[in-house]
Design a protein around this motif. Structure first.
Motif, PDB file in Angstrom:
ATOM      1  N   PRO A   1       0.630  -1.278  -0.058  1.00 28.20           N
ATOM      2  CA  PRO A   1       0.126   0.023  -0.085  1.00 28.20           C
ATOM      3  C   PRO A   1       0.612   1.155   0.087  1.00 28.20           C
ATOM      4  O   PRO A   1       0.342   2.396  -0.520  1.00 28.20           O
ATOM      5  N   ASP A   2       2.005   1.464   0.531  1.00 24.26           N
ATOM      6  CA  ASP A   2       3.103   2.621   0.614  1.00 24.26           C
ATOM      7  C   ASP A   2       3.882   2.424  -0.749  1.00 24.26           C
ATOM      8  O   ASP A   2       4.707   3.345  -0.559  1.00 24.26           O
ATOM      9  N   SER A   3       3.627   1.606  -1.710  1.00 25.74           N
ATOM     10  CA  SER A   3       4.594   1.836  -2.971  1.00 25.74           C
ATOM     11  C   SER A   3       4.216   2.873  -3.586  1.00 25.74           C
ATOM     12  O   SER A   3       3.025   2.944  -4.265  1.00 25.74           O
ATOM     13  N   ASP A   4       5.202   3.937  -3.582  1.00 21.33           N
ATOM     14  CA  ASP A   4       4.951   4.909  -4.599  1.00 21.33           C
ATOM     15  C   ASP A   4       5.627   4.901  -5.706  1.00 21.33           C
ATOM     16  O   ASP A   4       6.939   5.141  -5.696  1.00 21.33           O
ATOM     17  N   PHE A   5       5.035   4.673  -7.087  1.00 21.19           N
ATOM     18  CA  PHE A   5       5.586   4.926  -8.403  1.00 21.19           C
ATOM     19  C   PHE A   5       5.125   5.929  -9.061  1.00 21.19           C
ATOM     20  O   PHE A   5       4.023   6.478  -8.662  1.00 21.19           O
ATOM     21  N   TYR A   6       5.607   6.100 -10.373  1.00 20.91           N
ATOM     22  CA  TYR A   6       5.125   7.319 -11.091  1.00 20.91           C
ATOM     23  C   TYR A   6       3.977   6.975 -11.993  1.00 20.91           C
ATOM     24  O   TYR A   6       3.795   5.912 -12.225  1.00 20.91           O
ATOM     25  N   VAL A   7       3.408   7.990 -12.253  1.00 24.91           N
ATOM     26  CA  VAL A   7       2.091   7.902 -13.096  1.00 24.91           C
ATOM     27  C   VAL A   7       2.507   8.874 -14.098  1.00 24.91           C
ATOM     28  O   VAL A   7       2.550  10.055 -13.846  1.00 24.91           O
ATOM     29  N   ARG A   8       1.590   8.498 -15.291  1.00 29.75           N
ATOM     30  CA  ARG A   8       1.572   9.410 -16.619  1.00 29.75           C
ATOM     31  C   ARG A   8       0.306   9.302 -17.087  1.00 29.75           C
ATOM     32  O   ARG A   8      -0.221   8.366 -17.586  1.00 29.75           O
ATOM     33  N   PRO A   9      -0.513  10.441 -16.816  1.00 30.54           N
ATOM     34  CA  PRO A   9      -1.973  10.249 -17.643  1.00 30.54           C
ATOM     35  C   PRO A   9      -1.789  10.251 -19.249  1.00 30.54           C
ATOM     36  O   PRO A   9      -1.071  10.859 -19.893  1.00 30.54           O
ATOM     37  N   VAL A  10      -2.724   9.346 -19.498  1.00 38.52           N
ATOM     38  CA  VAL A  10      -2.917   9.229 -21.368  1.00 38.52           C
ATOM     39  C   VAL A  10      -4.381   9.323 -21.573  1.00 38.52           C
ATOM     40  O   VAL A  10      -5.183   9.128 -20.517  1.00 38.52           O
ATOM     41  N   ARG A  11      -4.669   9.441 -22.812  1.00 35.44           N
ATOM     42  CA  ARG A  11      -6.276   9.609 -23.072  1.00 35.44           C
ATOM     43  C   ARG A  11      -6.146   9.173 -24.689  1.00 35.44           C
ATOM     44  O   ARG A  11      -5.133   9.091 -25.316  1.00 35.44           O
TER      45      ARG A  11
END
Length: 177
Positions: free
Chosen positions: A165-175
């Motif tokens: 639950p505390d694993s913070d990875f990166y996100v990149r929004p796409v559409r």
């Protein structure tokens, strides 16, 4: 008369605009086009990725995937990211899906977390999209309960990750459009 009528010129122009996106172009949401299916699909034809600070947007954010360990029935293919993100949002009150779905680049409200295959397509076009952090990025695709597909930038390794639950990875929004 040899000339085109105004009506046929207008329809030709509209058709050219719809088919006129290339990898690296700016999409309607202000992001960078990174995928072209070649023809319309049920989910759209193109995928665009949000910009980062380097290209006029904000830096990729970090988030945990979700705080539950059940399988929500996601898929890995191109065109699956939006449905995956909706499934995540139904099960999670915060996390990666909430972070990307809250993005409003170009005034659009249909941004999502890419599926495993969409994230890989994004990786393959990283030189056009740019601005990625050297680190791990979440996909919206699960391999099973508590296991999610991630991709390492800048090397491209895709691995299934037993998340915490505390694993913070990166996100990149796409559409898709």
């Amino acid at each position: 008369d040899g000339g085109q009528s105004a009506e046929s010129a207008e329809s030709s122009s509209a058709a050219a605009a719809l088919a006129g996106y290339r990898i690296g172009d700016t999409g309607p949401g202000g992001g960078i086009v990174f995928y072209d299916a070649g023809s319309p699909q049920p989910w759209g034809r193109y995928l665009e990725a949000a910009l980062t600070e380097e290209r006029g947007g904000s830096r990729d954010k970090q988030a945990y995937w979700c705080r539950f360990y059940r399988d929500v029935g996601t898929s890995t293919g191109i065109g699956a990211g939006a449905a995956n993100t909706r499934a995540m949002l139904a099960a999670c009150s915060s996390g990666a899906a909430t972070t990307v779905s809250g993005y409003r680049g170009g005034g659009m409200a249909d941004w999502f977390l890419p599926s495993k295959d969409e994230l890989n397509a994004l990786f393959e076009q990283k030189d056009y999209v740019r601005g990625f952090v050297a680190g791990r990025y979440w996909s919206s695709s699960q391999r099973g309960a508590g296991v999610v597909w991630i991709q390492a930038f800048p090397y491209g390794d895709q691995i299934s990750y037993d998340y915490k639950p505390d694993s913070d990875f990166y996100v990149r929004p796409v559409r898709a459009f």
